[in-house]
Scaffold this motif. Structure first.
Motif, PDB file in Angstrom:
ATOM      1  N   ASN A   1     -40.385 -50.474 -33.779  1.00 56.64           N
ATOM      2  CA  ASN A   1     -40.393 -48.634 -33.302  1.00 56.64           C
ATOM      3  C   ASN A   1     -39.993 -47.140 -34.990  1.00 56.64           C
ATOM      4  OD1 ASN A   1     -40.474 -46.327 -32.709  1.00 56.64           O
ATOM      5  ND2 ASN A   1     -38.567 -45.881 -31.227  1.00 56.64           N
ATOM      6  N   ILE A   2     -41.388 -47.592 -35.440  1.00 58.71           N
ATOM      7  CA  ILE A   2     -41.042 -46.064 -36.789  1.00 58.71           C
ATOM      8  C   ILE A   2     -40.744 -45.148 -36.481  1.00 58.71           C
ATOM      9  CG2 ILE A   2     -42.724 -48.140 -37.911  1.00 58.71           C
ATOM     10  CD1 ILE A   2     -44.493 -45.285 -37.335  1.00 58.71           C
ATOM     11  N   GLU A   3     -40.130 -45.161 -35.054  1.00 53.41           N
ATOM     12  CA  GLU A   3     -39.970 -43.673 -34.628  1.00 53.41           C
ATOM     13  C   GLU A   3     -38.565 -43.033 -34.964  1.00 53.41           C
ATOM     14  OE1 GLU A   3     -41.634 -40.364 -34.340  1.00 53.41           O
ATOM     15  OE2 GLU A   3     -43.603 -42.121 -34.312  1.00 53.41           O
TER      16      GLU A   3
ATOM     17  N   ASP B   1     -25.023 -39.457 -40.207  1.00 54.41           N
ATOM     18  CA  ASP B   1     -25.985 -40.632 -39.347  1.00 54.41           C
ATOM     19  C   ASP B   1     -27.075 -41.549 -39.239  1.00 54.41           C
ATOM     20  OD1 ASP B   1     -24.260 -38.284 -37.514  1.00 54.41           O
ATOM     21  OD2 ASP B   1     -26.287 -37.895 -36.883  1.00 54.41           O
ATOM     22  N   TYR B   2     -27.551 -42.192 -40.201  1.00 49.29           N
ATOM     23  CA  TYR B   2     -28.510 -42.294 -40.556  1.00 49.29           C
ATOM     24  C   TYR B   2     -27.790 -44.159 -41.682  1.00 49.29           C
ATOM     25  CZ  TYR B   2     -32.621 -39.942 -38.995  1.00 49.29           C
ATOM     26  OH  TYR B   2     -32.898 -39.101 -38.315  1.00 49.29           O
ATOM     27  N   PRO B   3     -28.235 -45.538 -40.514  1.00 50.16           N
ATOM     28  CA  PRO B   3     -27.324 -46.585 -41.314  1.00 50.16           C
ATOM     29  C   PRO B   3     -27.863 -46.675 -42.892  1.00 50.16           C
ATOM     30  CG  PRO B   3     -29.247 -47.235 -40.050  1.00 50.16           C
ATOM     31  CD  PRO B   3     -29.339 -46.012 -39.747  1.00 50.16           C
ATOM     32  N   THR B   4     -27.280 -47.249 -43.746  1.00 52.45           N
ATOM     33  CA  THR B   4     -27.725 -47.774 -45.387  1.00 52.45           C
ATOM     34  C   THR B   4     -28.509 -49.430 -45.399  1.00 52.45           C
ATOM     35  OG1 THR B   4     -26.074 -48.386 -46.308  1.00 52.45           O
ATOM     36  CG2 THR B   4     -26.312 -45.765 -46.680  1.00 52.45           C
ATOM     37  N   LYS B   5     -27.420 -50.025 -43.859  1.00 48.51           N
ATOM     38  CA  LYS B   5     -27.990 -51.069 -44.322  1.00 48.51           C
ATOM     39  C   LYS B   5     -28.334 -51.722 -43.423  1.00 48.51           C
ATOM     40  CE  LYS B   5     -26.424 -55.775 -46.144  1.00 48.51           C
ATOM     41  NZ  LYS B   5     -24.954 -56.100 -46.844  1.00 48.51           N
ATOM     42  N   VAL B   6     -29.864 -52.210 -43.134  1.00 49.69           N
ATOM     43  CA  VAL B   6     -29.832 -53.440 -42.029  1.00 49.69           C
ATOM     44  C   VAL B   6     -30.854 -53.885 -42.354  1.00 49.69           C
ATOM     45  CG1 VAL B   6     -31.921 -53.405 -40.256  1.00 49.69           C
ATOM     46  CG2 VAL B   6     -30.813 -51.081 -40.395  1.00 49.69           C
ATOM     47  N   VAL B   7     -30.374 -55.823 -41.953  1.00 46.73           N
ATOM     48  CA  VAL B   7     -30.998 -56.726 -42.496  1.00 46.73           C
ATOM     49  C   VAL B   7     -31.738 -57.603 -41.448  1.00 46.73           C
ATOM     50  CG1 VAL B   7     -30.252 -58.817 -43.308  1.00 46.73           C
ATOM     51  CG2 VAL B   7     -28.975 -57.326 -43.330  1.00 46.73           C
ATOM     52  N   LEU B   8     -32.974 -57.961 -41.173  1.00 45.64           N
ATOM     53  CA  LEU B   8     -34.637 -58.124 -40.656  1.00 45.64           C
ATOM     54  C   LEU B   8     -34.398 -60.316 -41.232  1.00 45.64           C
ATOM     55  CD1 LEU B   8     -36.408 -55.030 -40.778  1.00 45.64           C
ATOM     56  CD2 LEU B   8     -34.533 -55.874 -38.672  1.00 45.64           C
ATOM     57  N   LYS B   9     -34.588 -60.403 -40.481  1.00 41.63           N
ATOM     58  CA  LYS B   9     -34.178 -61.600 -40.078  1.00 41.63           C
ATOM     59  C   LYS B   9     -36.156 -62.353 -40.901  1.00 41.63           C
ATOM     60  CE  LYS B   9     -34.318 -66.399 -38.027  1.00 41.63           C
ATOM     61  NZ  LYS B   9     -34.069 -67.126 -36.970  1.00 41.63           N
ATOM     62  N   GLY B  10     -36.513 -62.695 -41.379  1.00 41.40           N
ATOM     63  CA  GLY B  10     -38.005 -63.328 -42.100  1.00 41.40           C
ATOM     64  C   GLY B  10     -38.600 -62.156 -42.525  1.00 41.40           C
TER      65      GLY B  10
ATOM     66  N   GLU C   1     -39.646 -61.248 -45.359  1.00 42.19           N
ATOM     67  CA  GLU C   1     -40.445 -61.148 -46.888  1.00 42.19           C
ATOM     68  C   GLU C   1     -41.361 -62.093 -46.243  1.00 42.19           C
ATOM     69  OE1 GLU C   1     -38.126 -63.201 -50.677  1.00 42.19           O
ATOM     70  OE2 GLU C   1     -36.113 -63.030 -49.106  1.00 42.19           O
ATOM     71  N   LYS C   2     -41.345 -63.247 -45.209  1.00 41.78           N
ATOM     72  CA  LYS C   2     -42.542 -63.776 -45.243  1.00 41.78           C
ATOM     73  C   LYS C   2     -43.509 -62.901 -44.085  1.00 41.78           C
ATOM     74  CE  LYS C   2     -43.675 -68.332 -42.402  1.00 41.78           C
ATOM     75  NZ  LYS C   2     -42.605 -69.626 -41.896  1.00 41.78           N
ATOM     76  N   LYS C   3     -42.693 -61.792 -43.444  1.00 43.22           N
ATOM     77  CA  LYS C   3     -43.412 -60.673 -42.702  1.00 43.22           C
ATOM     78  C   LYS C   3     -43.973 -60.205 -43.125  1.00 43.22           C
ATOM     79  CE  LYS C   3     -40.170 -61.037 -38.519  1.00 43.22           C
ATOM     80  NZ  LYS C   3     -38.853 -60.633 -37.892  1.00 43.22           N
ATOM     81  N   LEU C   4     -43.756 -59.648 -44.736  1.00 51.09           N
ATOM     82  CA  LEU C   4     -43.974 -58.338 -45.473  1.00 51.09           C
ATOM     83  C   LEU C   4     -45.372 -59.380 -46.406  1.00 51.09           C
ATOM     84  CD1 LEU C   4     -44.181 -56.255 -47.201  1.00 51.09           C
ATOM     85  CD2 LEU C   4     -42.513 -57.835 -48.856  1.00 51.09           C
ATOM     86  N   LYS C   5     -45.370 -60.613 -46.589  1.00 53.16           N
ATOM     87  CA  LYS C   5     -46.609 -61.255 -46.490  1.00 53.16           C
ATOM     88  C   LYS C   5     -47.982 -61.303 -45.895  1.00 53.16           C
ATOM     89  CE  LYS C   5     -44.358 -64.757 -49.171  1.00 53.16           C
ATOM     90  NZ  LYS C   5     -44.515 -66.447 -49.950  1.00 53.16           N
TER      91      LYS C   5
ATOM     92  N   SER D   1     -35.272 -55.879 -46.555  1.00 55.53           N
ATOM     93  CA  SER D   1     -36.023 -55.298 -44.835  1.00 55.53           C
ATOM     94  C   SER D   1     -36.708 -54.134 -45.367  1.00 55.53           C
ATOM     95  CB  SER D   1     -34.146 -55.118 -44.504  1.00 55.53           C
ATOM     96  OG  SER D   1     -33.728 -56.305 -43.829  1.00 55.53           O
ATOM     97  N   VAL D   2     -35.780 -53.596 -46.819  1.00 55.72           N
ATOM     98  CA  VAL D   2     -36.502 -51.889 -46.711  1.00 55.72           C
ATOM     99  C   VAL D   2     -37.739 -51.821 -46.829  1.00 55.72           C
ATOM    100  CG1 VAL D   2     -36.032 -52.212 -49.250  1.00 55.72           C
ATOM    101  CG2 VAL D   2     -36.200 -49.654 -47.944  1.00 55.72           C
ATOM    102  N   ARG D   3     -38.529 -52.897 -47.792  1.00 53.31           N
ATOM    103  CA  ARG D   3     -39.638 -53.394 -48.069  1.00 53.31           C
ATOM    104  C   ARG D   3     -40.567 -53.914 -46.588  1.00 53.31           C
ATOM    105  NH1 ARG D   3     -37.702 -57.780 -53.096  1.00 53.31           N
ATOM    106  NH2 ARG D   3     -37.084 -56.077 -54.350  1.00 53.31           N
ATOM    107  N   PHE D   4     -40.174 -54.263 -45.989  1.00 50.91           N
ATOM    108  CA  PHE D   4     -40.807 -54.915 -45.008  1.00 50.91           C
ATOM    109  C   PHE D   4     -40.920 -53.892 -44.393  1.00 50.91           C
ATOM    110  CE2 PHE D   4     -40.430 -55.562 -40.333  1.00 50.91           C
ATOM    111  CZ  PHE D   4     -41.548 -56.072 -39.921  1.00 50.91           C
ATOM    112  N   ILE D   5     -39.963 -52.870 -43.918  1.00 53.23           N
ATOM    113  CA  ILE D   5     -40.109 -51.633 -42.839  1.00 53.23           C
ATOM    114  C   ILE D   5     -40.877 -50.617 -43.634  1.00 53.23           C
ATOM    115  CG2 ILE D   5     -38.352 -49.496 -42.016  1.00 53.23           C
ATOM    116  CD1 ILE D   5     -35.879 -51.107 -42.139  1.00 53.23           C
ATOM    117  N   LEU D   6     -40.484 -50.321 -44.909  1.00 51.40           N
ATOM    118  CA  LEU D   6     -42.169 -49.529 -45.183  1.00 51.40           C
ATOM    119  C   LEU D   6     -43.523 -50.077 -44.977  1.00 51.40           C
ATOM    120  CD1 LEU D   6     -41.397 -47.775 -48.599  1.00 51.40           C
ATOM    121  CD2 LEU D   6     -43.529 -48.166 -48.116  1.00 51.40           C
TER     122      LEU D   6
END
Length: 284
Positions: free
Chosen positions: A2-4, A16-25, A27-31, A243-248
């Motif tokens: 949910n990008i919202e 109120d905003y987290p500085t760290k979120v670790v998303l599994k996979g 790097e693979k999803k970014l490709k 994770s930040v690369r994938f989210i962006l």
């Protein structure tokens, strides 16, 4: 995703905003996302109606350079332009504060990435107001003139600037890479501990680090005052680089898909002769 939840559409507090979120996979999803972004850019280039301006802001070591490299790796080199804004040159200081950013804007069909942006003019200059003296603004006679009202006025002008761009076909997406102070410390130490990374270190980084709270105040103020529907800000946790690369990339893809870029079709007179053209080429 949910990008919202990353988009600023109300008054926020950065704490109120987290500085760290670790998303599994991540790097693979970014490709996979990179290939989709590349195809979108190809269609956008062929259509020739829109340009995309991607603004990246964040504290030193927030990972802007590597993010640009990884997210846009598959985009045709013809279709993406990156501009990194450093200390203004003598020529740039002879113009208004938006001039050097305006002349770097992407043409229709292209993506432009601003690594540090026009927001430096209401961020670094707000933390270090004496820098404004270099602009030789007639109305600025002392530090007393470089107050909150001065910077809020600049933010209003930035809002007008971005509305003008949006009205003329520029899709504006702005990202604040929300890095923690502890993670910045780790990254600065890494630059010092690894010889081949030494060149990235600057003693000035440590000086700016002592002003962390002031920077956070200025960031929060500008995020609240300049996140608009036609030029929204997204706050992305930046402590984990994959994770930040994938989210962006996910936000970028979903936002651009809204525009349904369409490659133009050939005129009917040309389509009607396709077989003739094929025959002509095959006879060579």
């Amino acid at each position: 995703m949910n990008i919202e939840e990353y988009k600023i559409n109300k008054v926020i507090s950065l704490k109120d905003y987290p500085t760290k979120v670790v998303l599994k996979g991540a790097e693979k999803k970014l490709k996979k996302l990179r290939k989709k972004i590349s195809k979108l850019q190809d269609a956008m280039y062929a259509e020739g109606k829109y340009s995309v301006l991607i603004c990246l802001q964040g504290m030193d070591t927030s990972g802007k350079d590597s993010l640009i490299r990884e997210v846009f790796k598959d985009v045709n080199a013809r279709g993406v332009e990156v501009h990194s804004f450093k200390v203004p040159t003598e020529l740039e200081l002879k113009h208004d504060f938006l001039w050097r950013h305006y002349i770097a804007l992407p043409a229709k069909g292209k993506m432009g990435v601003f690594n540090r942006t026009h927001y430096e003019n209401v961020l670094v200059t707000r933390v270090h107001p004496s820098y404004v003296f270099g602009e030789n603004i007639p109305s600025v006679k002392s530090l007393d003139d470089i107050n909150d009202a001065f910077f809020h006025n600049r933010m209003d002008r930035i809002n007008h600037f971005e509305k003008h761009l949006a009205d003329n076909g520029t899709i504006i997406l702005k990202f604040f890479l929300n890095l923690s102070k502890d993670e910045q410390k780790n990254r600065l130490l890494r630059r010092l501990n690894i010889p081949e990374k030494n060149w990235k270190f600057s003693a000035g980084d440590l000086k700016e680090r002592t002003l962390w709270d002031k920077y956070m105040f200025c960031y929060e103020d500008l995020l609240n005052r300049t996140s608009k529907e036609n030029a929204p800000w997204f706050v992305i946790p930046a402590d984990d680089k994959p994770s930040v690369r994938f989210i962006l990339a996910e936000i970028l893809l979903k936002e651009l898909e809204k525009y349904n870029f369409t490659e133009p079709t050939l005129p009917k007179r040309v389509l009607d002769q396709i077989d003739v053209f094929k025959e002509q080429l095959n006879k060579e």
